[in-house]
Design a protein around this motif. Structure first.
Motif, mmCIF file in Angstrom:
data_model
loop_
_atom_site.group_PDB
_atom_site.id
_atom_site.type_symbol
_atom_site.label_atom_id
_atom_site.label_comp_id
_atom_site.label_asym_id
_atom_site.label_seq_id
_atom_site.Cartn_x
_atom_site.Cartn_y
_atom_site.Cartn_z
ATOM 1 N N PHE A 173 0.984 -1.032 -0.075
ATOM 2 C CA PHE A 173 0.033 0.161 0.011
ATOM 3 C C PHE A 173 0.602 1.132 -0.096
ATOM 4 O O PHE A 173 0.299 2.238 -0.528
ATOM 5 C CB PHE A 173 -1.061 -0.049 1.234
ATOM 6 C CG PHE A 173 -2.234 -0.332 0.742
ATOM 7 C CD1 PHE A 173 -3.337 0.677 0.318
ATOM 8 C CD2 PHE A 173 -2.659 -1.725 0.389
ATOM 9 C CE1 PHE A 173 -4.531 0.186 0.021
ATOM 10 C CE2 PHE A 173 -4.068 -2.063 0.114
ATOM 11 C CZ PHE A 173 -4.858 -1.060 -0.233
ATOM 12 N N ILE A 174 1.937 1.172 0.530
ATOM 13 C CA ILE A 174 2.843 2.196 0.551
ATOM 14 C C ILE A 174 3.260 2.926 -1.113
ATOM 15 O O ILE A 174 3.059 3.757 -1.589
ATOM 16 C CB ILE A 174 4.382 2.215 1.083
ATOM 17 C CG1 ILE A 174 4.123 2.055 2.804
ATOM 18 C CG2 ILE A 174 5.186 3.306 0.809
ATOM 19 C CD1 ILE A 174 5.415 1.844 3.421
ATOM 20 N N ASP A 175 3.331 1.547 -1.834
ATOM 21 C CA ASP A 175 3.829 1.882 -3.213
ATOM 22 C C ASP A 175 2.734 2.055 -3.933
ATOM 23 O O ASP A 175 2.702 2.983 -5.138
ATOM 24 C CB ASP A 175 4.407 0.449 -3.767
ATOM 25 C CG ASP A 175 5.946 0.086 -2.926
ATOM 26 O OD1 ASP A 175 6.532 1.097 -2.204
ATOM 27 O OD2 ASP A 175 6.319 -0.719 -3.398
ATOM 28 N N ARG A 176 1.326 1.481 -3.530
ATOM 29 C CA ARG A 176 0.386 1.799 -4.276
ATOM 30 C C ARG A 176 -0.344 3.113 -3.922
ATOM 31 O O ARG A 176 -0.936 3.700 -4.943
ATOM 32 C CB ARG A 176 -0.947 0.922 -3.862
ATOM 33 C CG ARG A 176 -2.052 0.780 -4.441
ATOM 34 C CD ARG A 176 -3.108 0.111 -4.068
ATOM 35 N NE ARG A 176 -2.686 -1.408 -3.899
ATOM 36 C CZ ARG A 176 -3.464 -2.443 -3.553
ATOM 37 N NH1 ARG A 176 -4.681 -2.262 -3.382
ATOM 38 N NH2 ARG A 176 -3.015 -3.511 -3.550
ATOM 39 N N GLN A 177 -0.143 3.717 -2.772
ATOM 40 C CA GLN A 177 -0.813 5.092 -2.496
ATOM 41 C C GLN A 177 0.326 6.163 -2.341
ATOM 42 O O GLN A 177 -0.367 7.406 -2.060
ATOM 43 C CB GLN A 177 -1.547 4.769 -1.189
ATOM 44 C CG GLN A 177 -2.691 3.926 -1.105
ATOM 45 C CD GLN A 177 -3.894 4.046 -2.269
ATOM 46 O OE1 GLN A 177 -4.029 5.139 -2.453
ATOM 47 N NE2 GLN A 177 -4.511 2.985 -2.446
ATOM 48 N N ILE A 178 1.296 6.030 -2.156
ATOM 49 C CA ILE A 178 2.189 7.137 -2.313
ATOM 50 C C ILE A 178 2.116 8.183 -3.272
ATOM 51 O O ILE A 178 2.236 9.394 -3.125
ATOM 52 C CB ILE A 178 3.796 6.620 -2.218
ATOM 53 C CG1 ILE A 178 4.682 7.701 -1.802
ATOM 54 C CG2 ILE A 178 4.126 6.131 -3.731
ATOM 55 C CD1 ILE A 178 6.203 7.578 -1.580
ATOM 56 N N VAL A 179 1.645 7.675 -4.521
ATOM 57 C CA VAL A 179 1.213 8.577 -5.505
ATOM 58 C C VAL A 179 0.174 9.377 -5.105
ATOM 59 O O VAL A 179 -0.067 10.498 -5.905
ATOM 60 C CB VAL A 179 1.034 7.675 -6.782
ATOM 61 C CG1 VAL A 179 -0.496 7.088 -6.584
ATOM 62 C CG2 VAL A 179 0.935 8.561 -7.911
#
Length: 439
Positions: free
Chosen positions: A26-32
């Motif tokens: 989720f870090i990689d998914r939502q950092i955007v």
């Protein structure tokens, strides 16, 4: 230490490392979501382009590849599949930091989706083989802690790293850390025996995707649960992506004053509005998310033992209660009121994870769980991620001529109707759960 104690300790470790991996998912998914603010300024993107990059680009291959990868996971080693998935999505997150235009970033996010296609459905299946049925709602709820923890960390880390070194560095740093985690996961998590905690005699031999579909066609609760969850995810993912931008646009001047008590050590570079927004929404997501997810799993395990319908009714009621709080939060002009108004529905909107994910594991036999979960994720994420960001972003662009920077406020307000649609579908599912359950 006796074997039982070792088993409990090892299961606790497995759950811990699965939560850590899901957190990075989720870090990689939502950092955007938080980086969308500097990315928009740097690459001169519209809200629609941001939503395509943050939603459809990720969802396209994430959903399409999820089912064949799950088919492999129902036949092979799930821990190997998850290790490869973690390495791929982490590497592609780092590549996002090298993007020079919209299309570079779009295709890099496609790559993140390719990796994450193998990260979640196998984990659901692993948890079902590490925990007995009466503990699965809570176990899947604990696993789902990765959503608010990863979402909050992605937003806060993105804000901090962006303030210190720019949005490109933020992508690269979190991607590299994920790559370092992959070998640790592979070396320490064992592949459990399928169905070891289930009723003796349940099928564990591999079956075809067609057989799984045929089984699910005869279980209407699977489809109403899936589309109900997808409706909630449509607005849920949309909010995670767009709320940081909303707070910057609608409360930008008030954010520094709201956090005037923060020590200078937490304000690199003196702090900017993006950093303040990351702290603000990251706090809401972390506190509300953890409380809501645990509450849903705990209640479902207790009430679900008496009534299978509770696995759908509990989240349905939570969605209905959440809507008026979201309306108050979105329409509020006061930042303090907005914080508490968003905190409650953030918790309520995530109550569904433990009960619904547990129900999916019980609607099919152990040899179908990963594939059935992937079919659910296909529906949930294609609609939730693929359309949630896009619908809110597109409506915001349409309303921009009339409302200017406030257009996002009204686009988010419109999206809350999907929580009511989710509640309706889950109430319908509740009527069929007992009949569809694999006892």
């Amino acid at each position: 230490m006796n074997t039982a104690t070792e088993s409990r300790a090892y299961r606790a470790y497995v759950m811990f490392i699965l939560v850590v991996v899901y957190t990075f998912n989720f870090i990689d998914r939502q950092i955007v979501g938080i980086l969308a603010i500097p990315i928009k300024a740097d690459l001169a993107l519209t809200d629609t382009q941001l939503s395509l990059m943050g939603g459809l680009a990720f969802a396209l291959f994430y959903t399409l590849l999820g089912i064949p990868i799950a088919w492999l996971a129902d036949r092979g080693n799930r821990t190997w599949i998850m290790t490869i998935a973690l390495a791929v999505w982490s590497a592609m997150t780092a590549v996002c930091g090298l993007a020079q235009n919209f299309w570079h970033l779009f295709f890099a996010r496609l790559g993140v989706g390719v990796g994450e296609a193998g990260g979640v459905a196998p984990a659901y299946s692993l948890i079902a083989d590490y925990f007995p049925p009466h503990q699965r709602a809570r176990a899947l709820a604990v696993y789902s802690f990765g959503i608010p923890i990863g979402g909050a960390l992605g937003i806060v880390l993105g804000g901090v790293l962006s303030s210190i070194a720019g949005w490109r560095t933020a992508f690269i740093v979190v991607g590299v850390v994920g790559l370092l985690l992959a070998p640790l996961f592979r070396l320490t998590v064992r592949e459990p025996r399928r169905g070891q905690y289930d009723t003796p005699g349940q099928d564990t031999a591999p079956v075809s995707i067609a057989t799984v579909f045929k089984t699910l066609v005869g279980k209407p609760s699977f489809w109403t649960l899936s589309f109900g969850a997808a409706c909630s995810s449509m607005i849920g993912y949309g909010l995670i992506f767009w709320l940081p931008s909303f707070f910057v646009r609608s409360f930008g001047a008030a954010l520094p004053e709201f956090f005037n008590w923060l020590p200078d050590a937490l304000l690199p570079g003196g702090g900017d509005v993006v950093l303040y927004a990351s702290y603000f929404y990251g706090s809401i997501l972390l506190i509300g998310g953890l409380c809501g997810i645990w509450l849903g799993g705990m209640i479902a395990d207790r009430i679900g033992a008496r009534s299978k319908a509770a696995y759908a009714q509990i989240p349905a009621v939570a969605f209905v209660i959440a809507v008026p709080f979201f309306v108050v939060g979105v329409m509020s002009e006061n930042l303090g009121l907005a914080f508490f108004a968003f905190l409650t529905p953030t918790a309520l909107s995530l109550v569904w994870l433990g009960p619904v994910l547990s129900a999916f594991q019980h609607l099919v036999t152990p040899n179908m769980r990963t594939t059935a979960s992937a079919i659910f994720l296909f529906i949930n994420n294609l609609i939730g991620i693929g359309l949630g960001n896009l619908v809110i972003g597109a409506i915001s662009d349409v309303l921009n001529a009339r409302y200017g920077v406030e257009s996002l406020r009204y686009a988010i307000l419109f999206g809350t109707v999907f929580y009511l649609a989710a509640a309706g579908l889950l109430f319908i599912a509740a009527k069929k759960l007992e009949k569809d359950w694999e006892h």
